[in-house]
Each structure stands twice: as C-alpha cells, then as structure tokens.
Scaffold this active site. Sequence first.
Site, PDB file in Angstrom:
ATOM      1  N   ASP A 119      66.704  78.477 -42.212  1.00 41.59           N
ATOM      2  CA  ASP A 119      66.140  78.776 -43.535  1.00 41.59           C
ATOM      3  C   ASP A 119      66.330  77.623 -44.518  1.00 41.59           C
ATOM      4  OD1 ASP A 119      68.895  79.139 -43.623  1.00 41.59           O
ATOM      5  OD2 ASP A 119      68.809  81.266 -44.094  1.00 41.59           O
ATOM      6  N   GLU A 149      65.867  89.567 -45.469  1.00 43.08           N
ATOM      7  CA  GLU A 149      66.580  90.602 -46.218  1.00 43.08           C
ATOM      8  C   GLU A 149      66.210  91.993 -45.676  1.00 43.08           C
ATOM      9  OE1 GLU A 149      68.849  89.603 -48.026  1.00 43.08           O
ATOM     10  OE2 GLU A 149      68.312  88.053 -49.461  1.00 43.08           O
ATOM     11  N   ASN A 159      74.544  92.247 -47.022  1.00 39.49           N
ATOM     12  CA  ASN A 159      73.612  93.357 -46.804  1.00 39.49           C
ATOM     13  C   ASN A 159      73.069  93.369 -45.375  1.00 39.49           C
ATOM     14  OD1 ASN A 159      72.032  91.113 -46.878  1.00 39.49           O
ATOM     15  ND2 ASN A 159      70.765  91.731 -48.612  1.00 39.49           N
ATOM     16  N   HIS A 191      71.694  90.761 -43.864  1.00 38.67           N
ATOM     17  CA  HIS A 191      70.568  89.858 -43.608  1.00 38.67           C
ATOM     18  C   HIS A 191      70.915  88.822 -42.545  1.00 38.67           C
ATOM     19  CE1 HIS A 191      71.513  86.615 -46.939  1.00 38.67           C
ATOM     20  NE2 HIS A 191      72.061  86.282 -45.812  1.00 38.67           N
TER      21      HIS A 191
HETATM   22  C1  GLP Z   1      73.217  82.375 -46.467  1.00 32.55           C
HETATM   23  C2  GLP Z   1      72.260  81.896 -45.394  1.00 32.55           C
HETATM   24  C3  GLP Z   1      72.390  82.735 -44.169  1.00 32.55           C
HETATM   25  C4  GLP Z   1      73.832  82.806 -43.751  1.00 32.55           C
HETATM   26  C5  GLP Z   1      74.679  83.386 -44.851  1.00 32.55           C
HETATM   27  C6  GLP Z   1      76.119  83.548 -44.409  1.00 32.55           C
HETATM   28  O1  GLP Z   1      72.787  83.557 -47.037  1.00 32.55           O
HETATM   29  N1  GLP Z   1      70.904  81.937 -45.786  1.00 32.55           N
HETATM   30  O2  GLP Z   1      71.593  82.192 -43.123  1.00 32.55           O
HETATM   31  O3  GLP Z   1      73.899  83.597 -42.633  1.00 32.55           O
HETATM   32  O4  GLP Z   1      74.547  82.525 -45.961  1.00 32.55           O
HETATM   33  O5  GLP Z   1      77.000  82.739 -45.093  1.00 32.55           O
HETATM   34  P1  GLP Z   1      78.526  82.545 -44.741  1.00 32.55           P
HETATM   35  O6  GLP Z   1      78.573  81.695 -43.524  1.00 32.55           O
HETATM   36  O7  GLP Z   1      79.074  81.822 -45.929  1.00 32.55           O
HETATM   37  O8  GLP Z   1      79.110  83.877 -44.494  1.00 32.55           O
END
Ligand code: GLP
Length: 253
Positions: A85, A161, A154, A156
């Site tokens: 992303d 989402e 949530n 995702h």
């Molecule tokens: C963001 C990214 C996601 C990722 C998430 C988790 O929202 N878009 O792809 O999975 O962060 O983050 P963390 O690794 O800090 O838990």
Amino acid sequence: MIYYICKVNIKILGKEPKMKLITVNSQQELGLLAADIFSEVINSKPDPVLGLATGSTPIPLYKELIKRCRDGKLDFSEVRTINLDEYAGLPGTHDQSYRYFMNDNLFDHINIKPENTYVPNGLAEDPKEECARYDELIKSMGGIDLQLLGVGFNGHLAFCEPSDTFSNKTQYIKLADVTINANARFFSDPSEVPKFAFSMCIRDIMLAKKILLLAGAEKKDIIHKAVYGDITPQVPASVLQMHSDATIILIDD
Ligand code: GLP
C-alpha cells in the site's frame, strides 16, 4: 530462541486455530523467526517475488534481512518486491510515504535492484488508472511467493478497511478513523495524515503462495478475532482462515 505454538489461543479458547499461530516474547525473536521464513523462500528459487509491508512490526525483520545480506547469507540481486500500500498524495520523497519507508528500512541496505521494487504511486493523478496499473503489475509478476502482512486495530490488511465485501481489485480507499488515528503518531501534525490510500486487494493477498502476518502485543484482541471469529469482510484479516499456508507471529509480552 524459545517460542510457543498456539500457547495463548489454546489457553484462552481451547480450540485449534486454522492458521499457524506462533507467539514470541520479544521483537527480536519475531525478527529472527520471520527472517528464517523469508530466508527459506528467498533461497528456494532464483527470482522470488516478495510482497512487503510497512508499519513498526516488520522493522526487526528488515534489520535481520539486512544483516544476513551483509553477512553474505542472502542474495537479493534477482528478488522482486511488491508493496501492499501507499498513502495517496505523498511523494516517495516524503519521510512518511511507504516508498520512503521501504528505501530507508530495507532497499537502500541490501543488494536489490531499485527497479525491481514496486510501491503504488501516491502521486498518481488518476487513482483509477493507478489501481488498474497495479493490478496489471501484480499479474505480470507471476504470483507472490511470500506475502508479509501487518494488521490494523480494526482487522484491516494493507489498507483494506472493514467493508461489506472482500476486495478483488487494487483499491483507492478512504481510510477508517481508527487507522488515521493509529498512524497520526508518525506525523508532526495529526491533520497531515492522508485520508486516502492505494491498497493491494484481499484477492491478490490471498493468491500469495505463503502468507506471514506479524503483530505486536497491542493487536492480540484483533488477532484472536481474526483467527477464531467468523470469516467476514468486517474483519478483513479473518479471510486468512481460508488460506492454506498462513502463519501469524504475535508478540505476547
Ligand atoms: C498500516 C499499514 C498496514 C499495516 C499496519 C500495521 O496501517 N497500512 O499495511 O499492516 O500499519 O502496522 P504495525 O506494524 O505498526 O502494527
């Protein structure tokens, strides 16, 4: 290195998860274990395709991959990568863009060819066209050998989402408030957090041959929901119950 397979879940819910759930005690253990899984895939064929993720959880993994590359144990010269992303509206030079994150935390420190690394173009003028381009790109890579994931509070995956359906095309998506709030910590002013993003779709994630999801202790509740709850697009990560080779590494501190 000590880790316990399914320890937390068996204790709490008393049933076997459909995915492989591994709990570890520290970020360091998570990094080593995840790097072992990556190394196996990277060494299994000459030109593997890796699906990569951003966030704080993969950082220990990326550090370990850099180390193994420097030690001559991993060769990225023929590896191709595709990221999940990117924020819409941020150039790759912005220090909060996911392109910048990937260069800074991994690509600039390993022997990968920059032209073999793909991240959605956050500055694309026509979001629809960018989504179509990314769909084609993923298809042209001939399948993802290993897809790395994180998870949102949530549930995702990438920036897919909660929704009424599991997405089947690259998304130009409005971020949920909980996601914007969770990511605000990285920006000097919370109002700077982009409200839209590009995201690989659930279908393409599920088509990866192997999936590895990394989650910090603060994601324990949503991981339990994803592993044991109903399979529903309202909890996107629950779709992984249907994948034949999905592993979750969860920090349990
Ligand atoms: C963001 C990214 C996601 C990722 C998430 C988790 O929202 N878009 O792809 O999975 O962060 O983050 P963390 O690794 O800090 O838990």
